[in-house]
Design a protein around this motif. Structure first.
Motif, short mmCIF file in Angstrom:
data_model
loop_
_atom_site.label_atom_id
_atom_site.label_comp_id
_atom_site.label_asym_id
_atom_site.label_seq_id
_atom_site.Cartn_x
_atom_site.Cartn_y
_atom_site.Cartn_z
N LEU A 102 0.84 -1.20 0.00
CA LEU A 102 0.00 0.00 0.00
C LEU A 102 0.87 1.25 0.00
N VAL A 103 0.40 2.29 -0.70
CA VAL A 103 1.15 3.55 -0.73
C VAL A 103 0.41 4.67 -0.03
N VAL A 104 -0.88 4.48 0.28
CA VAL A 104 -1.61 5.54 0.97
C VAL A 104 -1.35 5.45 2.47
N GLN A 105 -1.50 6.59 3.14
CA GLN A 105 -1.28 6.66 4.58
C GLN A 105 -2.56 7.20 5.22
N THR A 106 -3.48 6.29 5.50
CA THR A 106 -4.81 6.72 5.93
C THR A 106 -4.95 6.84 7.44
N ALA A 107 -4.03 6.30 8.22
CA ALA A 107 -4.16 6.32 9.67
C ALA A 107 -3.67 7.65 10.23
N ARG A 108 -4.38 8.72 9.90
CA ARG A 108 -4.01 10.07 10.32
C ARG A 108 -5.25 10.94 10.18
N PRO A 109 -5.31 12.08 10.86
CA PRO A 109 -6.41 13.00 10.59
C PRO A 109 -6.46 13.30 9.10
N TYR A 110 -7.62 13.11 8.50
CA TYR A 110 -7.69 13.00 7.04
C TYR A 110 -8.58 14.09 6.46
N GLY A 111 -7.92 15.19 6.06
CA GLY A 111 -8.62 16.28 5.41
C GLY A 111 -8.48 16.24 3.91
N TYR A 112 -8.86 17.34 3.27
CA TYR A 112 -8.85 17.40 1.81
C TYR A 112 -7.44 17.29 1.24
N ASP A 113 -6.46 17.92 1.86
CA ASP A 113 -5.08 17.85 1.36
C ASP A 113 -4.56 16.42 1.41
N GLY A 368 -18.90 2.00 12.59
CA GLY A 368 -18.34 2.34 13.89
C GLY A 368 -19.39 2.56 14.97
N ARG A 369 -18.90 2.85 16.17
CA ARG A 369 -19.78 3.13 17.31
C ARG A 369 -19.17 4.25 18.15
N GLY A 370 -20.03 5.09 18.70
CA GLY A 370 -19.54 6.12 19.60
C GLY A 370 -20.06 7.49 19.22
N VAL A 371 -19.27 8.50 19.54
CA VAL A 371 -19.63 9.89 19.30
C VAL A 371 -18.77 10.42 18.15
N ASN A 372 -19.40 11.04 17.18
CA ASN A 372 -18.66 11.63 16.06
C ASN A 372 -17.92 12.89 16.50
N PRO A 373 -16.74 13.12 15.93
CA PRO A 373 -16.00 12.25 15.02
C PRO A 373 -15.39 11.05 15.76
N LEU A 374 -15.53 9.87 15.16
CA LEU A 374 -14.99 8.67 15.78
C LEU A 374 -13.47 8.74 15.80
N PRO A 375 -12.84 8.17 16.82
CA PRO A 375 -11.38 8.25 16.94
C PRO A 375 -10.68 7.34 15.93
N LEU A 376 -9.46 7.70 15.59
CA LEU A 376 -8.67 6.89 14.66
C LEU A 376 -8.42 5.49 15.18
N SER A 377 -8.52 5.30 16.48
CA SER A 377 -8.31 3.96 17.05
C SER A 377 -9.34 2.97 16.52
N GLN A 378 -10.47 3.45 15.99
CA GLN A 378 -11.49 2.56 15.42
C GLN A 378 -11.27 2.27 13.94
N LEU A 379 -10.34 2.96 13.31
CA LEU A 379 -10.24 2.90 11.85
C LEU A 379 -10.01 1.49 11.34
N GLU A 380 -9.11 0.73 11.96
CA GLU A 380 -8.80 -0.60 11.45
C GLU A 380 -10.02 -1.51 11.54
N GLU A 381 -10.71 -1.48 12.66
CA GLU A 381 -11.91 -2.31 12.79
C GLU A 381 -12.98 -1.88 11.78
N ILE A 382 -13.18 -0.58 11.65
CA ILE A 382 -14.15 -0.07 10.68
C ILE A 382 -13.78 -0.49 9.27
N TYR A 383 -12.49 -0.42 8.96
CA TYR A 383 -12.07 -0.78 7.61
C TYR A 383 -12.36 -2.25 7.31
N GLN A 384 -12.01 -3.12 8.24
CA GLN A 384 -12.23 -4.55 8.00
C GLN A 384 -13.72 -4.86 7.84
N GLN A 385 -14.57 -4.20 8.60
CA GLN A 385 -16.01 -4.39 8.46
C GLN A 385 -16.50 -3.85 7.12
#
Length: 396
Positions: A102-113, A368-385
């Motif tokens: 993979l070349v993308v780096q998605t595990a970070r705050p992800y804005g338009y840039d 995901g589950r929780g209060v928006n914005p969801l934390p990055l700690s959920q990203l991997e689980e969300i991605y797999q689902q």
């Protein structure tokens, strides 16, 4: 990676040399006549990136290729003016580098840039990925759409209708990267070989419908006026934009579609708001207009809108959905663990409008589950689902 055509070369020969499916090379070069290559013209080869190499004493093109496990004939294609038998120490040449991860780096705050950075990186390596703007946000940011595939079945997915649901964008971008990687490396995802999907399906992705709203949540107030002052006023003077769903003008883009719009507008705010304001009428905002125009000009067989949160899949609207919607929703639920829900007390959403006007399957997927914005700690689980859902959208 761009190479220079030699007399007598063919795209088929490049496919064999670089071990890339011929269809992907053809689709990477839409302006090239595959049956009449011209010596000296350039051709894009997917799967590879070119790096700069400085010649050391005793090196030749062949020794460089051999030591890197590269096709020997690849280096002359990248360096048509280099003299293979007269390389000078210190001379710079271009060397192909296989992309196998993979070349993308998605595990970070992800804005338009961050989105633009990753899409540009992917476009360089995978030129068969079609990348265009379908419109612009209120602040003038182009809204990108990505298309991958050569099939008649069109599957659309989008993300970040709501600013504080930005975590859905890296989900789609990572899936895009995994799909492209599998296609060019004859690979699979979860045991599914991807190349048949490329030939049967055209995948449309809009990873960030609401770039201004996402940037407001991720990066804070913009410097530009009047957007800075107006957004601050709409937010009641607070600099905490974690509850902001709307676009920069305070319009909720997923309450903007002409599917019982008046009902939704009547129960929400009557003025611009961080969330739930449906606008003065349907489709007033450039972002919702862009998605609507894209949908009208396409032939989507199904659409998936990714939101947060709740681990729920909404799949019906006023009984207008076709029977296959329930079947698809059941498969999405099976592979994700999410709960399928036929009807909800909401309207004027994108999937509602799609079901109403096209009578085809449309889905709102609340990850995901929780209060928006969801934390990055959920990203991997969300991605797999979400990965299971995105794959099922292709194979079902």
């Amino acid at each position: 990676m761009k190479i220079t055509v030699r007399r007598g070369d063919s795209l088929w020969a490049y496919s064999q040399l670089f071990r890339v499916p011929l269809q992907l090379i053809v689709d990477s070069n839409p302006n090239v006549n595959p049956n009449a290559l011209q010596a000296g013209q350039t051709v894009d080869i997917p799967r590879y990136a070119a790096r700069t190499h400085r010649i050391a004493s005793g090196q030749s093109l062949w020794s460089i290729a051999s030591s890197g496990g590269l096709p020997v004939d690849a280096l002359p294609l990248l360096n048509p003016t280099a003299q293979p038998n007269a390389l000078a120490v210190g001379q710079l040449i271009r060397v192909p580098s296989r992309v196998t991860s993979l070349v993308v780096q998605t595990a970070r705050p992800y804005g338009y840039d961050e989105l633009q950075e990753d899409l540009n990186r992917l476009a360089d390596i995978y030129p068969f990925m079609r990348h265009r703007s379908i419109g612009s946000s209120v602040m003038g940011k182009p809204i990108p759409e990505i298309r991958v595939g050569a099939g008649r079945k069109e599957v659309h997915a989008d993300a970040s209708f709501h600013g504080n649901e930005w975590i859905t964008t890296p989900v789609l971008v990572r899936f895009l990267n995994e799909y492209l990687l599998a296609l060019t490396n004859n690979g699979n995802i979860r045991g599914l070989v991807m190349s048949p999907f490329y030939l049967a399906t055209t995948l449309s992705l809009v990873p960030m419908v609401n770039p201004d709203g996402v940037d407001l949540v991720v990066n804070g107030l913009p410097a530009e006026e009047p957007y800075r002052s107006d957004a601050l006023a709409i937010n009641g003077g607070s600099y905490d934009f974690s509850g902001w769903k709307a676009n920069i003008r305070g319009v909720d883009l997923n309450n903007q579609f002409p599917a019982l719009w008046a009902r939704e507008a009547a129960r929400g705010p009557r003025v611009p708001s961080p969330r739930d304001y449906a606008g003065a009428e349907p489709l007033t905002e450039p972002e919702s207009q862009a998605i609507a125009d894209l949908t009208r000009s396409s032939d989507f067989s199904r659409v998936l809108a990714f939101h947060t949160q709740g681990q729920v899949i909404f799949w019906g609207f006023e009984g207008l959905e076709p029977p296959e919607s329930a079947t698809l929703a059941a498969e999405f639920a099976r592979v994700s663990g999410y709960r399928p829900v036929g009807y909800a007390d909401s309207s004027a959403g994108y999937k509602d409008w799609f079901i109403q006007d096209w009578r085809r399957p449309g889905f709102t997927i609340e990850v995901g589950r929780g209060v928006n914005p969801l934390p990055l700690s959920q990203l991997e689980e969300i991605y797999q689902q979400s990965l299971g859902i995105l794959l099922a959208a292709l194979y079902q």
